[in-house]
Every structure is written in C-alpha cells, then in structure tokens.
Design an enzyme around this catalytic site. Sequence first.
Site, PDB file in Angstrom:
ATOM      1  N   ARG A  59       0.831  -1.215   0.000  1.00  0.00           N
ATOM      2  CA  ARG A  59       0.000   0.000   0.000  1.00  0.00           C
ATOM      3  C   ARG A  59       0.859   1.256   0.000  1.00  0.00           C
ATOM      4  O   ARG A  59       0.433   2.298  -0.502  1.00  0.00           O
ATOM      5  CB  ARG A  59      -0.975  -0.026   1.186  1.00  0.00           C
ATOM      6  CG  ARG A  59      -2.067  -1.065   1.021  1.00  0.00           C
ATOM      7  CD  ARG A  59      -2.990  -1.112   2.226  1.00  0.00           C
ATOM      8  NE  ARG A  59      -2.307  -1.465   3.445  1.00  0.00           N
ATOM      9  CZ  ARG A  59      -2.062  -2.710   3.849  1.00  0.00           C
ATOM     10  NH1 ARG A  59      -2.476  -3.722   3.109  1.00  0.00           N
ATOM     11  NH2 ARG A  59      -1.425  -2.946   4.969  1.00  0.00           N
ATOM     12  N   GLU A  96       6.642 -10.532  15.399  1.00  0.00           N
ATOM     13  CA  GLU A  96       6.177 -11.095  16.674  1.00  0.00           C
ATOM     14  C   GLU A  96       6.487 -12.605  16.714  1.00  0.00           C
ATOM     15  O   GLU A  96       6.970 -13.132  17.702  1.00  0.00           O
ATOM     16  CB  GLU A  96       4.681 -10.843  16.821  1.00  0.00           C
ATOM     17  CG  GLU A  96       4.208 -11.016  18.247  1.00  0.00           C
ATOM     18  CD  GLU A  96       2.739 -10.646  18.389  1.00  0.00           C
ATOM     19  OE1 GLU A  96       2.171 -10.088  17.438  1.00  0.00           O
ATOM     20  OE2 GLU A  96       2.187 -10.923  19.459  1.00  0.00           O
TER      21      GLU A  96
END
Length: 170
Positions: A59, A96
Amino acid sequence: MVDLYEFIADVPDFPEEGIVFKDITPLLAHPEAFLQAIDEMAAPYLESGVDMVVGIESRGFLLAGSVAERIGAGVGLVRKAGKLPRKCVSVTYDLEYGSDSLEIHEDAFEAASRVLIVDDVLATGGTLVASKDLIEKAGGQVVGATMLMELTFLEGRERFDGPLHAVLVY
Ligand code: AMP
C-alpha cells in the site's frame, strides 16, 4: 476539506484475531480524500530537498507515487524478498513470530540521494526501521518518513531515529 478519519474502515480480527486492520481503500477511492491525504503527507517535506520517495510494499507504493509527484522526486521500491528482478541489498527483521526480509535494488540511489520513506500504517515500527537500514545499506540518506497513519499505542515512533510525520493519529 474532508474528515480523513471517515475514510478509514476498521476491520476487527483481520488478518488474525485481536488485530484491528485499518483499511485505506475507502480513502483511495474518494478523489478529494485521496488528494488531501497526499497533500498532508507531502507538506512537511516540500522544501527538504528530497531526491527519492521510497514506498514500502504494497500500500506504500500507492501513496509514494503521488507524494513523489507532489514533491518533485523519483520513486523507489522496498519489497518483500524475491520480488525485485535485479541485484538487491536485503535486511532481515524480527516479527512477533519469526522474521521477514525486505529488499531494494542495490543501485536504487545516486550517491548521497536524500530519501523520504512512505507507508500507510506505522504500527510497531519494525518495518520502518528495517526499511531505513536497507536504504542506508544501498547508499541512500534518509531525511525522514511520512505515514498516512500512526497507531501510537504501539510506540513505533520511539524506534525510529529521524523526523516522522503522520497525518492520522490513533
Ligand atoms: P509495523 O512493522 O508493525 O510498524 O507494521 C507496519 C506494516 O504492517 C505496514 O506496512 C502496514 O501496512 C502493516 N500494518 C500493521 N498494522 C496494521 C493495521 N492495524 N492495519 C493495516 N495495516 C497494518
């Protein structure tokens, strides 16, 4: 002027449970909102002598092209590993769970090019910090970053060393 916050759609539990995905497609679809967002992203950097605006896949590409056009700069691409066709420099950074790699063409910049980084969302800042490292590895000089939005509760800004502008702040 429109209220840009009205053009961001919150999508709970996407792409996984517990994440509220910030969908920017309503903003992209609205000519006035899109133009205003680009103006506000570019504004602090109009006089910064930026040579290249680098967008982060994917994006970020949509925003980077228009910001570059506004500033009068070229466009560069930071992509996921294996997507760019010519010789690249790469960085690996921690997520993560696990890690990811980003790449840029090794000849993306002229010597001492002044680079502005563009993306849609600043979350933990891992992607932004990795992109800055990558750009510097390829010989670019990062003058700052401009984001459509910042998720301040994730404190990504603390990890980025340099000027950082965000149009929408959550
Ligand atoms: P981070 O590295 O954690 O700052 O994540 C930034 C990247 O992940 C950006 O390229 C964003 O497009 C994407 N991203 C992270 N969190 C969100 C979210 N809540 N909504 C939409 N995109 C996100």
